[in-house]
Scaffold this motif. Structure first.
Motif, mmCIF file in Angstrom:
data_model
loop_
_atom_site.group_PDB
_atom_site.id
_atom_site.type_symbol
_atom_site.label_atom_id
_atom_site.label_comp_id
_atom_site.label_asym_id
_atom_site.label_seq_id
_atom_site.Cartn_x
_atom_site.Cartn_y
_atom_site.Cartn_z
ATOM 1 N N SER A 176 0.831 -1.206 0.000
ATOM 2 C CA SER A 176 0.000 0.000 0.000
ATOM 3 C C SER A 176 0.866 1.257 0.000
ATOM 4 C CB SER A 176 -0.955 0.002 1.184
ATOM 5 O OG SER A 176 -0.260 0.129 2.397
ATOM 6 N N GLN A 177 2.003 1.225 0.697
ATOM 7 C CA GLN A 177 2.905 2.370 0.686
ATOM 8 C C GLN A 177 3.498 2.582 -0.703
ATOM 9 O OE1 GLN A 177 5.703 1.570 3.792
ATOM 10 N NE2 GLN A 177 4.256 2.033 5.422
ATOM 11 N N PHE A 178 3.851 1.487 -1.391
ATOM 12 C CA PHE A 178 4.384 1.614 -2.740
ATOM 13 C C PHE A 178 3.302 2.086 -3.715
ATOM 14 C CE2 PHE A 178 8.043 -1.195 -1.576
ATOM 15 C CZ PHE A 178 9.025 -0.272 -1.892
ATOM 16 N N ASP A 179 2.065 1.673 -3.507
ATOM 17 C CA ASP A 179 0.979 2.159 -4.359
ATOM 18 C C ASP A 179 0.794 3.672 -4.193
ATOM 19 O OD1 ASP A 179 0.510 -0.351 -5.371
ATOM 20 O OD2 ASP A 179 -1.148 -0.798 -3.981
ATOM 21 N N LYS A 180 0.871 4.142 -2.963
ATOM 22 C CA LYS A 180 0.780 5.584 -2.722
ATOM 23 C C LYS A 180 1.953 6.310 -3.352
ATOM 24 C CE LYS A 180 -1.628 5.129 1.681
ATOM 25 N NZ LYS A 180 -1.492 5.300 3.140
ATOM 26 N N LEU A 181 3.126 5.695 -3.277
ATOM 27 C CA LEU A 181 4.318 6.307 -3.859
ATOM 28 C C LEU A 181 4.237 6.333 -5.379
ATOM 29 C CD1 LEU A 181 7.115 7.448 -3.173
ATOM 30 C CD2 LEU A 181 8.002 5.130 -3.354
ATOM 31 N N ALA A 182 3.651 5.308 -5.985
ATOM 32 C CA ALA A 182 3.537 5.235 -7.440
ATOM 33 C C ALA A 182 2.705 6.396 -7.993
ATOM 34 C CB ALA A 182 2.924 3.904 -7.858
ATOM 35 N N LEU A 183 1.734 6.862 -7.224
ATOM 36 C CA LEU A 183 0.919 7.989 -7.671
ATOM 37 C C LEU A 183 1.719 9.287 -7.729
ATOM 38 C CD1 LEU A 183 -2.323 7.246 -5.630
ATOM 39 C CD2 LEU A 183 -1.912 6.813 -8.055
ATOM 40 N N LYS A 184 2.817 9.328 -6.972
ATOM 41 C CA LYS A 184 3.605 10.558 -6.885
ATOM 42 C C LYS A 184 4.805 10.568 -7.828
ATOM 43 C CE LYS A 184 2.427 11.135 -2.032
ATOM 44 N NZ LYS A 184 2.955 11.237 -0.676
ATOM 45 N N LEU A 185 4.969 9.526 -8.642
ATOM 46 C CA LEU A 185 6.098 9.499 -9.566
ATOM 47 C C LEU A 185 6.020 10.673 -10.543
ATOM 48 C CD1 LEU A 185 6.478 5.723 -10.429
ATOM 49 C CD2 LEU A 185 7.992 7.119 -9.050
ATOM 50 N N ASN A 186 7.179 11.132 -10.963
ATOM 51 C CA ASN A 186 7.343 12.262 -11.876
ATOM 52 C C ASN A 186 6.927 13.592 -11.261
ATOM 53 O OD1 ASN A 186 8.483 10.799 -13.994
ATOM 54 N ND2 ASN A 186 6.454 10.177 -14.689
ATOM 55 N N GLU B 73 14.716 6.109 -5.269
ATOM 56 C CA GLU B 73 15.306 5.123 -4.357
ATOM 57 C C GLU B 73 15.196 5.573 -2.909
ATOM 58 O OE1 GLU B 73 19.275 4.372 -5.664
ATOM 59 O OE2 GLU B 73 18.602 3.108 -7.335
ATOM 60 N N LYS B 74 15.416 6.847 -2.663
ATOM 61 C CA LYS B 74 15.304 7.382 -1.309
ATOM 62 C C LYS B 74 13.879 7.229 -0.787
ATOM 63 C CE LYS B 74 16.131 11.587 1.339
ATOM 64 N NZ LYS B 74 16.536 12.998 1.258
ATOM 65 N N ALA B 75 12.896 7.524 -1.624
ATOM 66 C CA ALA B 75 11.499 7.397 -1.212
ATOM 67 C C ALA B 75 11.121 5.932 -0.978
ATOM 68 C CB ALA B 75 10.594 8.008 -2.271
ATOM 69 N N CYS B 76 11.645 5.038 -1.805
ATOM 70 C CA CYS B 76 11.347 3.610 -1.623
ATOM 71 C C CYS B 76 11.946 3.095 -0.319
ATOM 72 C CB CYS B 76 11.893 2.798 -2.795
ATOM 73 S SG CYS B 76 10.963 3.003 -4.309
ATOM 74 N N LYS B 77 13.173 3.486 -0.030
ATOM 75 C CA LYS B 77 13.807 3.053 1.221
ATOM 76 C C LYS B 77 13.055 3.612 2.423
ATOM 77 C CE LYS B 77 18.402 2.381 -0.616
ATOM 78 N NZ LYS B 77 19.794 2.854 -0.646
ATOM 79 N N ALA B 78 12.594 4.836 2.312
ATOM 80 C CA ALA B 78 11.848 5.446 3.414
ATOM 81 C C ALA B 78 10.506 4.754 3.616
ATOM 82 C CB ALA B 78 11.641 6.925 3.156
ATOM 83 N N SER B 79 9.855 4.340 2.517
ATOM 84 C CA SER B 79 8.545 3.700 2.666
ATOM 85 C C SER B 79 8.678 2.294 3.238
ATOM 86 C CB SER B 79 7.799 3.674 1.340
ATOM 87 O OG SER B 79 8.444 2.826 0.429
#
Length: 64
Positions: free
Chosen positions: A26-36, A47-53
């Motif tokens: 679910s955290q990665f899904d939320k992050l995917a919406l914020k790409l670009n 990578e920084k955002a993925c490690k943080a999530s």
């Protein structure tokens, strides 16, 4: 040597792992919406955002 298998412990561990995987997804899904967006346009920012999530969940589950 006697080996005991605890079905209850196995079930609780499986539930815990499944819960952590679902939270991470679910955290990665939320992050995917914020790409670009501003901070997620380059590889380092992503990578920084993925490690943080993933955070403490991954480190706690996969310690050696």
């Amino acid at each position: 040597m006697i080996i005991l298998f605890d079905h209850g412990l196995c079930a609780r561990t499986q539930q815990t792992l499944n819960r952590h995987v679902e939270n991470t997804r679910s955290q990665f899904d939320k992050l995917a919406l914020k790409l670009n967006t501003y901070h997620l346009k380059n590889r380092e920012g992503i990578e920084k955002a993925c490690k943080a999530s993933c955070g403490k969940t991954i480190h706690r589950l996969f310690q050696l």
